[in-house]
Design a protein around this motif. Structure first.
Motif, mmCIF file in Angstrom:
data_model
loop_
_atom_site.group_PDB
_atom_site.id
_atom_site.type_symbol
_atom_site.label_atom_id
_atom_site.label_comp_id
_atom_site.label_asym_id
_atom_site.label_seq_id
_atom_site.Cartn_x
_atom_site.Cartn_y
_atom_site.Cartn_z
ATOM 1 N N TRP A 122 -8.836 59.439 83.595
ATOM 2 C CA TRP A 122 -9.205 59.507 85.154
ATOM 3 C C TRP A 122 -8.967 60.849 85.465
ATOM 4 O O TRP A 122 -7.778 61.206 85.278
ATOM 5 C CB TRP A 122 -8.417 58.375 85.890
ATOM 6 N N HIS B 6 -17.664 59.940 88.436
ATOM 7 C CA HIS B 6 -16.219 59.311 88.101
ATOM 8 C C HIS B 6 -15.078 59.255 89.163
ATOM 9 O O HIS B 6 -15.697 59.733 90.235
ATOM 10 C CB HIS B 6 -15.837 59.310 86.766
ATOM 11 N N HIS B 7 -14.094 58.637 89.093
ATOM 12 C CA HIS B 7 -13.004 58.732 89.904
ATOM 13 C C HIS B 7 -12.605 60.084 90.589
ATOM 14 O O HIS B 7 -12.354 60.331 91.521
ATOM 15 C CB HIS B 7 -11.847 57.895 89.500
ATOM 16 N N SER B 8 -12.743 61.065 89.670
ATOM 17 C CA SER B 8 -12.453 62.405 90.054
ATOM 18 C C SER B 8 -13.059 63.010 91.155
ATOM 19 O O SER B 8 -12.777 63.905 91.775
ATOM 20 C CB SER B 8 -12.753 63.537 88.655
ATOM 21 N N SER C 232 -18.894 56.224 91.282
ATOM 22 C CA SER C 232 -17.507 55.700 91.686
ATOM 23 C C SER C 232 -17.486 55.594 93.220
ATOM 24 O O SER C 232 -17.286 56.642 93.805
ATOM 25 C CB SER C 232 -16.419 56.417 90.976
ATOM 26 N N TRP D 141 -14.458 55.086 94.521
ATOM 27 C CA TRP D 141 -13.317 55.849 94.817
ATOM 28 C C TRP D 141 -13.472 57.249 94.242
ATOM 29 O O TRP D 141 -14.003 57.492 93.439
ATOM 30 C CB TRP D 141 -12.045 55.007 93.490
ATOM 31 N N ASP D 142 -13.020 57.908 95.118
ATOM 32 C CA ASP D 142 -13.224 59.331 95.254
ATOM 33 C C ASP D 142 -11.876 60.112 95.202
ATOM 34 O O ASP D 142 -11.488 60.417 96.407
ATOM 35 C CB ASP D 142 -14.173 59.843 95.977
ATOM 36 N N ARG D 143 -11.306 60.768 94.302
ATOM 37 C CA ARG D 143 -10.031 61.316 94.356
ATOM 38 C C ARG D 143 -9.960 62.644 94.540
ATOM 39 O O ARG D 143 -8.810 63.246 94.916
ATOM 40 C CB ARG D 143 -9.183 61.178 92.909
ATOM 41 N N TYR E 274 -11.156 60.440 101.834
ATOM 42 C CA TYR E 274 -11.606 59.046 101.075
ATOM 43 C C TYR E 274 -10.455 58.152 102.051
ATOM 44 O O TYR E 274 -9.126 58.519 102.153
ATOM 45 C CB TYR E 274 -11.039 59.317 99.815
ATOM 46 N N ASP F 226 -17.674 50.857 90.126
ATOM 47 C CA ASP F 226 -16.344 50.517 89.773
ATOM 48 C C ASP F 226 -15.361 49.743 90.497
ATOM 49 O O ASP F 226 -15.406 50.168 91.693
ATOM 50 C CB ASP F 226 -16.049 51.568 88.880
ATOM 51 N N ASN G 256 -10.329 51.279 92.816
ATOM 52 C CA ASN G 256 -10.353 51.556 93.958
ATOM 53 C C ASN G 256 -9.228 51.959 94.894
ATOM 54 O O ASN G 256 -8.458 51.304 95.197
ATOM 55 C CB ASN G 256 -11.242 50.914 95.160
ATOM 56 N N GLY H 42 -4.167 60.482 94.416
ATOM 57 C CA GLY H 42 -5.362 61.636 94.299
ATOM 58 C C GLY H 42 -4.931 62.734 94.986
ATOM 59 O O GLY H 42 -4.110 63.013 95.677
#
Ligand code: FUL
Length: 693
Positions: A60, A98-100, A146, A148-150, A155, A184, A187, A191
């Motif tokens: 991740w 993706h989550h990044s 995603s 989730w967004d780090r 966010y 995904d 969550n 981050g």
């Protein structure tokens, strides 16, 4: 008179039709939508994971990675899609974000994307290239966005939902038809969040306002299916594991509201009030993103075949992931594995020996011609055999003109009118009587069963229980080649040897004297006790039908660890480091470095060295010990230093490590971890062993 005759003819002509209209089985709610039906028929499609964390060797991204790292100098989406096409897949779902939070398209709503990097002067759009490649190869295209967004500063706040929906609009309007969207379930958590570097929690059930988000998705892409394990019921469900299987009992139904347990995800719910079929997502390697150290861990042919039988063969679909390497290509090893898998599936399901059978059923529905037994072998998925509405059991016999040989059966229900079968058995007519081959629960869209090869003139499917009258649209029988792979050999802590073959049918022969096994050697059936000694085991898998055998597998073991004891007050599950199972592990949570593990071998042994296998789980790579010390003792008080140093390259090659020293007698050993790959992680062990004289 002529007119009267004409009317009678018309009447006669119309009657059967109007009767058949009346006699069509009623739908058993809930039933699939047209989109879910179209998706289910795809059966097998790809995931591709590629993002900024491909360049940092992480699972991740944290959200603070420098975009300039993204540099796929040989990027070729056509290579990815060609591989998927040749592998027999029907579509590709790609990680747009993706989550990044790093976007692989030039989103106008963030700077954290490929528009701000030196590669191709920021002019690239990988989503566009993927959409084009899919069109060229006639594969369907799907996206992973995603939730989730780090990276994003907002966010966790309502503003982020606007951002998320803006991105959805971009992806679902600018790239043609999208067959599936993946939201995904990971969550919230730690981050970068625009520099805040903190942990943010959200309520997965309310934060994304899924009902309105789904509405937007469906407006933009009316033919889409939505995957989501995080919030309101979507069109598809996670099956509760990424290991590549769904439950043997698998209802495509769930309750529409409320929390789901693992069992519900794994098996669906017989009395669910929503149609939410299972999608089996798994990677061709342990992790989703590319890690060079996993080049030796690509799934083998038997593993991939098992995955297929345990997903598509159990009323699920198979979403198999390829990671893209930093250079922008899929690794040759993954390609070869996927193509071998395709070849083997084609061979296994090439010749349907049921196609020319005579089919009889009992009972038959009143209007036999429309719902006759022959519908199960007519290769038409829209026709089916049905009993009368109140009959929930029944049998169908396939009779062959000459005896047929097979070891697989494929059965399908006509699920457009609901999933019904609760229990069924299959039988073959052998030596003048019916012999049960297998007994199972659900069928659904597709069920495939494996059993030892048999030759028979008659096959019978018995529906033993059903929620309503059973509707069977298809039965196929195949003689799949037996897969001959060298068997796996392990020795458990008791000192017993356990040998297993990759396919269900091969017979295993083994030797303990170093000789090459043949069909005259010992036949393996249960674990073999080998005492406390140091056995050398050789084994083959043999096809009982043609006498062909696999290559020889050979394993040498040192002294048995039967009487070994972990001498540690904090040991807990430490015994797993002695169980011979490379997939089980223990993490030393002594919470400080150096961390030690001390073992009593039960008696004095002549030692020449020791072996360490780190935890084999991909997420445990921080726990791999890099620097160590090793001591021995005869009284547990006076310890003699034997060896210290570094396991070089263990991060990239996390397999067995061996260290030797001058011969010495000892009863106790102490292995001390000084440093791990991840500074703060507890050391992890799969196995610890010694080398004796
Ligand atoms: C998981 C994610 O956290 C993984 O990184 C991967 O994308 C997988 C398909 O889903 O939950």
């Amino acid at each position: 008179m002529k007119n009267l005759l004409f009317s009678i003819v018309i009447l006669l002509n119309f009657q059967p039709d109007s009767f058949s209209q009346l006699s069509i089985p009623k739908a058993l709610e809930p039933v699939p939508t047209v989109n879910q039906m179209r998706w289910q028929a795809m059966e097998y499609y790809a995931f591709i994971h590629f993002s900024i964390n491909t360049y940092t060797d992480m699972a991740w991204g944290y959200g603070n990675e420098d975009p300039k790292l993204f540099n796929p100098v040989q990027l070729d989406c056509r290579q990815w899609v060609r591989i998927c096409k040749e592998a027999g897949m029907k579509g590709v779902i790609f990680t747009a974000k993706h989550h990044s939070g790093f976007c692989l398209w030039p989103s106008q709503f963030t700077d954290y994307s490929i528009k701000n990097i030196p590669w191709r002067n920021g002019k690239a759009d990988i989503i566009r290239e993927m959409a084009d490649a899919c069109k060229e190869y006639s594969l369907k295209f799907g996206v992973y966005l995603s939730p989730w967004d780090r990276n994003h500063p907002d966010y966790g706040k309502p503003e982020y939902i606007t951002y998320f929906r803006n991105q959805l609009k971009e992806l679902l309007t600018n790239y043609g038809d999208i067959f599936e969207i993946w939201f995904d379930g990971a969550n919230g958590g730690s981050g970068y969040y625009g520099g805040a570097n903190e942990t943010r929690k959200i309520d997965r059930t309310t934060y994304y306002d899924w009902p309105n988000t789904y509405k937007l998705v469906r407006e933009l892409q009316p033919n889409i299916v939505i995957w989501n394990d995080g919030g309101d019921r979507a069109d598809l469900r996670w099956v509760g594991t990424e290991a590549g299987f769904v439950g043997e009992t698998n209802w495509s139904l769930l309750k529409a509201k409320g929390i789901l347990s693992d069992d519900m995800l794994r098996n669906g719910m017989e009395n669910g009030d929503a149609w939410v079929p299972g999608e089996v997502n798994t990677s061709i390697r342990p992790e989703w993103f590319y890690h060079k150290k996993e080049d030796q861990k690509v799934k083998t042919l038997p593993q991939l075949m098992d995955t297929y039988y345990n997903s598509v063969g159990r009323n699920g679909t198979l979403l198999l992931n390829f990671p893209t390497m930093p250079n922008g290509l899929i690794n040759k090893l993954d390609e070869m594995a996927a193509l071998d898998f395709a070849k083997e599936r084609n061979l296994a399901f090439k010749n349907n020996v049921a196609i020319n059978a005579n089919a009889h059923a009992s009972p038959v529905r009143a209007n036999d011609s429309q719902f006759a037994a022959k519908n199960v072998i007519d290769s038409d998925s829209k026709t089916y055999w049905a009993t009368n509405d109140n009959e929930k059991t029944g049998s169908i016999i396939l009779e062959f003109t000459s005896p047929q040989t097979f070891n697989r059966v494929l059965i399908q229900e006509y699920i457009s009118l609901g999933q019904r079968v609760k229990s069924f058995s299959i039988e073959a007519f052998v030596n003048n009587s019916w012999k049960e081959i297998d007994r199972q629960t659900t069928i659904g869209y597709k069920r495939i069963l494996r059993f030892p090869t048999l030759t028979t003139s008659k096959f019978r499917l018995n529906i033993l229980d059903s929620k309503s009258c059973p509707l069977i649209s298809n039965i196929e029988l195949f003689n799949a080649p037996i897969i001959l792979y060298p068997p796996s050999i392990i020795r458990n802590q008791n000192g017993d040897i356990i040998i297993s073959s990759a396919d269900v049918e091969p017979v295993i022969y083994y030797t303990l004297d170093g000789n090459i096994p043949t069909f005259k050697s010992s036949k393996y059936s249960t674990p073999v006790s080998t005492g406390l000694g140091k056995p050398m085991v050789k084994a083959i898998a043999l096809n009982p039908l043609n006498g062909k055998s696999s290559l020889v597998q050979s394993e040498s073991f040192d002294i048995s660890r039967k009487n070994w004891r972990i001498v540690h007050s904090t040991a807990g599950e430490a015994i797993k480091v002695l169980d011979g199972n490379e997939r089980s592990s223990w993490h030393n949570n002594a919470n400080k470095m150096p961390a030690e593990i001390e073992i009593d071998m039960g008696k004095t042994e002549s030692l020449k060295g020791f072996k360490y296998l780190p935890d084999q789980n991909w997420w445990a790579d921080g726990c791999i010990i890099t620097h160590f010390e090793f001591y021995i003792s005869n009284d547990q008080k006076n310890w003699k230093f034997m060896s210290s140093g570094e396991f070089s390259n263990i991060k990239n090659s996390p397999f067995w490590q061996t260290k030797t020293f001058n011969l010495i007698k000892a009863r106790y050993i102490k292995f001390i971890a000084l440093k791990n790959v991840g500074e703060t992680s507890a050391p992890g062990y799969a196995e610890i062993d010694v080398i004796t004289d």
